[in-house]
Write an enzyme that holds these catalytic residues in place. Structure first.
Site, PDB file in Angstrom:
ATOM      1  N   GLY A 172       0.841  -1.192   0.000  1.00  0.00           N
ATOM      2  CA  GLY A 172       0.000   0.000   0.000  1.00  0.00           C
ATOM      3  C   GLY A 172       0.872   1.237   0.000  1.00  0.00           C
ATOM      4  N   GLY A 176      -1.571   8.088   1.056  1.00  0.00           N
ATOM      5  CA  GLY A 176      -1.826   8.210   2.482  1.00  0.00           C
ATOM      6  C   GLY A 176      -0.642   7.850   3.353  1.00  0.00           C
ATOM      7  N   ASP A 211      -2.706  -6.501  -7.446  1.00  0.00           N
ATOM      8  CA  ASP A 211      -3.568  -6.837  -6.320  1.00  0.00           C
ATOM      9  C   ASP A 211      -2.753  -7.439  -5.174  1.00  0.00           C
ATOM     10  OD1 ASP A 211      -5.537  -7.646  -4.600  1.00  0.00           O
ATOM     11  OD2 ASP A 211      -6.477  -9.081  -5.969  1.00  0.00           O
ATOM     12  N   TYR A 250     -16.956   4.969  12.907  1.00  0.00           N
ATOM     13  CA  TYR A 250     -15.624   4.440  12.641  1.00  0.00           C
ATOM     14  C   TYR A 250     -15.249   3.340  13.636  1.00  0.00           C
ATOM     15  CZ  TYR A 250     -10.942   4.105  10.840  1.00  0.00           C
ATOM     16  OH  TYR A 250      -9.799   3.619  10.268  1.00  0.00           O
TER      17      TYR A 250
END
Length: 401
Positions: free
Chosen positions: A51, A55, A113, A241
């Site tokens: 990832g 972010g 992926d 959340y």
């Protein structure tokens, strides 16, 4: 050459195109913040960041390279330029790879992926052939809408819902002219197997599968450490959340960390979750109430708000032993204490209670928030001339020998 003049076009917080030069400048500025002039060292630790393009995962990649001197592999899932521009993460990865090359770091980026066994096999072969057959660190930072389980072939879909009852909250939106509006939004509660589906995507199953795969191939170095990036957040947003379906997944992630920590002890290793503080990310802007909360938080803290690149620099310092690895009673590294300080939360809560369309400009730092959303796609970046065409057909970075 496919130079184009690119202007921001958006639907709410989602932008239809991204700006290559702006994305590259964002990466450059983050690198500079993370001490980019550090020279690569012989025997630099080998890291895998899953990832790596957006972010906190992007911050982990850049801080790892520029501050901790890592080499290794970044894995992400981005779209190439075609009729539209490439995704922002595509251009950020290209820029990160170029800076890594320029500063002498051997960093390979794979696009695909991360949930798949094929990607795990690609990483395995790269570690064996290029990086000496050992891995020192793994950072797991994956936020996805769905996951195909390689064992069962079933596709799981994550949902963002409260648990037990409907949840109504304030939220912040901007109209087409950028005028802010505070409205109420209601989210219906989880039903059926929503919780199980979300845990299957956003919990610790795939993180554990990565560790098992790498361990089976003998790739975990003595002292191997791994961290999964997480978030707890404020009581103001907890119903949607931390106490909602995503929170159930985060609880599973933390339980997975404790299980892996016991397992890795035999290698002298560690597994932790890193609880990061609030930030404007492509994922967080989709959560009802989060945009309002983060804008108010910035209004309270201003420059004292800790950016992701600083938080991940702290995490790398702890993982590499530059500073002691400190965890709470649940085995979590806490990088969110600045956000959850009682005085800060009291001030944010006071502003939240009085926030309305006619008061929000006085209570939240909307200029900062709006610019942060644009910067996710390479717009509103200081030092970039948006009046000139830019090349959009930028290739995926090829690994250099």
């Amino acid at each position: 050459m496919t130079e184009r003049l690119i202007a921001p076009r958006n639907r709410g917080f989602l932008f239809l195109d991204s700006h290559p030069a702006g994305c590259a400048r964002v990466v450059h500025d983050m690198w500079q913040t993370a001490s980019a002039d550090r020279a690569a060292e012989t025997g630099a630790p080998v890291a895998l960041i899953i990832g790596s393009s957006a972010g906190y995962g992007l911050a982990a990649t850049i801080a790892g390279l520029a501050r901790a001197g890592i080499r290794g592999i970044g894995v992400c899932f981005e779209k190439a330029p075609a009729r539209r521009t490439g995704t922002a993460g595509w251009y950020r990865t290209a820029a990160t790879a170029e800076l890594a090359r320029r500063h002498g770091h051997d960093m390979v980026f794979l696009n695909g992926d991360a949930f798949s066994d094929d990607m795990k096999n690609q990483v395995t072969e790269l570690l064996k052939e290029r990086f000496g057959g050992r891995l020192d660190y793994l950072i797991y930072s994956v936020a996805a809408p769905r996951r195909l389980d390689p064992d069962t072939g079933a596709t799981h879909a994550s949902v963002l819902k409260p648990i037990g009852e409907a949840y109504r909250t304030k939220t912040l939106t901007f109209d087409s002219d950028g005028v802010p509006e505070v409205t109420d939004v209601e989210s219906q509660p989880a039903e059926g197997d929503d919780i199980e589906q979300t845990v299957a995507v956003m919990g610790g199953a795939d993180w554990e599968r990565w560790i098992e795969h790498l361990e089976r191939h003998g790739l975990l170095a003595d002292g191997f450490k791994t961290a999964a990036l997480s978030y707890i957040g404020s009581d103001l947003t907890s119903a949607i959340y931390r106490q909602g379906t995503i929170g159930a997944a985060k609880a599973h992630l933390e339980q997975t960390a404790r299980t892996l920590d016991e397992r890795l002890a035999k290698l002298g290793g560690r597994a932790v979750t890193s609880v990061n503080g609030a930030a404007v990310t492509q994922s967080s802007t989709a959560i009802p109430g989060i945009a309002l909360y983060v804008g108010l938080l910035r209004g309270v803290l201003d420059e004292a708000m800790v950016a992701p690149i600083h938080q991940l620099g702290e995490l790398w310092d702890q993982l590499t032993g530059t500073r002691p690895l400190t965890v709470d009673d649940e085995g979590r590294v806490r990088l969110d204490t600045w956000e959850l300080d009682p005085a800060v939360q009291a001030a944010v809560t006071q502003r939240w209670n009085t926030a309305a369309t006619d008061t929000i400009s006085e209570l939240a730092n909307l200029d900062w928030f709006h610019a942060e959303v644009q910067r996710l796609y390479g717009f509103a970046v200081p030092g970039v001339d948006y009046s000139v065409p830019v090349e959009t057909d930028i290739p995926w970075p090829e690994p250099t020998s």
